[in-house]
Design a protein around this motif. Sequence first.
Motif, short mmCIF file in Angstrom:
data_model
loop_
_atom_site.label_atom_id
_atom_site.label_comp_id
_atom_site.label_asym_id
_atom_site.label_seq_id
_atom_site.Cartn_x
_atom_site.Cartn_y
_atom_site.Cartn_z
N PHE B 7 0.76 -1.33 0.22
CA PHE B 7 -0.04 0.05 0.05
C PHE B 7 0.82 1.38 0.12
O PHE B 7 0.64 2.18 -0.60
CB PHE B 7 -0.91 0.14 1.16
N LYS B 8 1.89 1.20 0.86
CA LYS B 8 2.58 2.75 0.89
C LYS B 8 3.59 2.84 -0.19
O LYS B 8 3.67 3.99 -0.62
CB LYS B 8 3.63 2.34 2.35
N THR B 9 4.11 1.63 -0.79
CA THR B 9 5.02 1.80 -1.74
C THR B 9 4.22 2.53 -2.99
O THR B 9 4.75 3.49 -3.84
CB THR B 9 5.32 0.25 -2.71
N GLY B 10 2.65 2.42 -3.14
CA GLY B 10 2.22 2.99 -4.30
C GLY B 10 2.17 4.29 -4.10
O GLY B 10 2.11 5.46 -4.91
N ILE B 11 2.38 4.91 -2.75
CA ILE B 11 1.90 6.37 -2.30
C ILE B 11 3.53 7.13 -2.42
O ILE B 11 3.32 8.19 -2.99
CB ILE B 11 1.44 6.53 -1.18
#
Lengths: 220, 199
Positions: B7-11
């Motif tokens: 999830f964090k990677t995408g942001i």
Amino acid sequence: MTGQQDTFPRMVIVLAVICAAAGLTLGATYHLTQERIRLEQERGRMRALRVVLPEAHANGFREVTAQKSSFAADGRYYEAYDKPLADASRKLVGYALEGAGAGYSSTIRVTVGVDPKGEIVRGIKITSQQETPGLGSNCEAVKSEGTLWDALFGKARQSGEAEPWFQAQFRGQRSDSFVKVGNKYANVDGLTGATITTNAVTDAVVAAVKEFRREVLQIR
Amino acid sequence: MSNWQTFKTGIFKNNPVFIVNLGLCPTLATSTSLRDAIGMGMAATFVLVGSNVIVSAIRRAVPHKVRIPCYIVVIATFVTIVELFLGAYQPDLYNALGIFLPLIVVNCIVLYRAEVFASKNGMASSLFDGFGMGLGFTCAVLLLAFIREGLGKGTLMGYPVIPGFSPTGIMVLPPGGFMTMGLLLGFFSWRKLRTKEHK
């Protein structure tokens, strides 16, 4: 991803199944939303009619299709009465027509309200436009009161009903008073940096009223 | 990789706009006001999450040679669903987004995630990936819209910020969009380079 998977019938079947599932889903969604979309469009049209002819009763609009005329492509316009249509003592207070003009980057659609004689513009409302943001699209800009800070603390309310200043200036103008001087209309305050949009809106209003007077009211 | 990391990677690390440089066209086009930006971001996120989950679910059944048509059908279905629902419940936003709503179908971020992630991972992690990427895209559009609406119209969410500030109209026009985008891309590349050097 083995080669075995990629046989021709298999590809056709998988793709067909996916498309069928997609089709079913979309059919269901369309069925769910179409009534609501129609209502929204109806509401939008109603809102425009109320803006251009505020003196008419909310239930006093009747859609009319002009016969044997080329008016507004499909010849559609609205009669507006001061009382509900069911009331026999109602009086005609004006007509609402739809016009369109080629703007800078889009077709601008505008609803125009006129008095029963077709002489005075009662109000206009731009119903759709995709003009340049910040320039031409200012034809729908509302002068807002208060700042972001007021809004954050609930002091100011930007009312969605406030009329854009550009459109407000058409209220009460005589339909024959729109005269071009050079490349601009003398009695229309232009939008800064958007002469084409300004003229397109005015042209659309003038043309719609003129056609309506000639075709429907038979005034030359 | 845990779902949270996905999830964090995408942001941040793999932000689809600033790091991967995809989806620049819709980012530029819908960042003229914060309102449109929020709408576009949410619509794209919904499509990303939906298509990621479905693509992941059917990944074993889809023959390799026809995978792209299959994904596109799935994506187009979700976009049309969004279009219909926005038309029904948010007509103003629907009109404001105009042509860019149906164009989410060809938003490269959506196909990129279907091809690179969802077709190789399980449904749960694809869901998180969709949310992360969608949020990353939304943040990017919001950041641009914040700068462009603030400077170009002197307003945020349609409200004036500083009374008496005279806006720089060019910021909401395409040139302003390109300049803002260029500066932001430069900033993020510089940051990426710097973190690399530190390692």
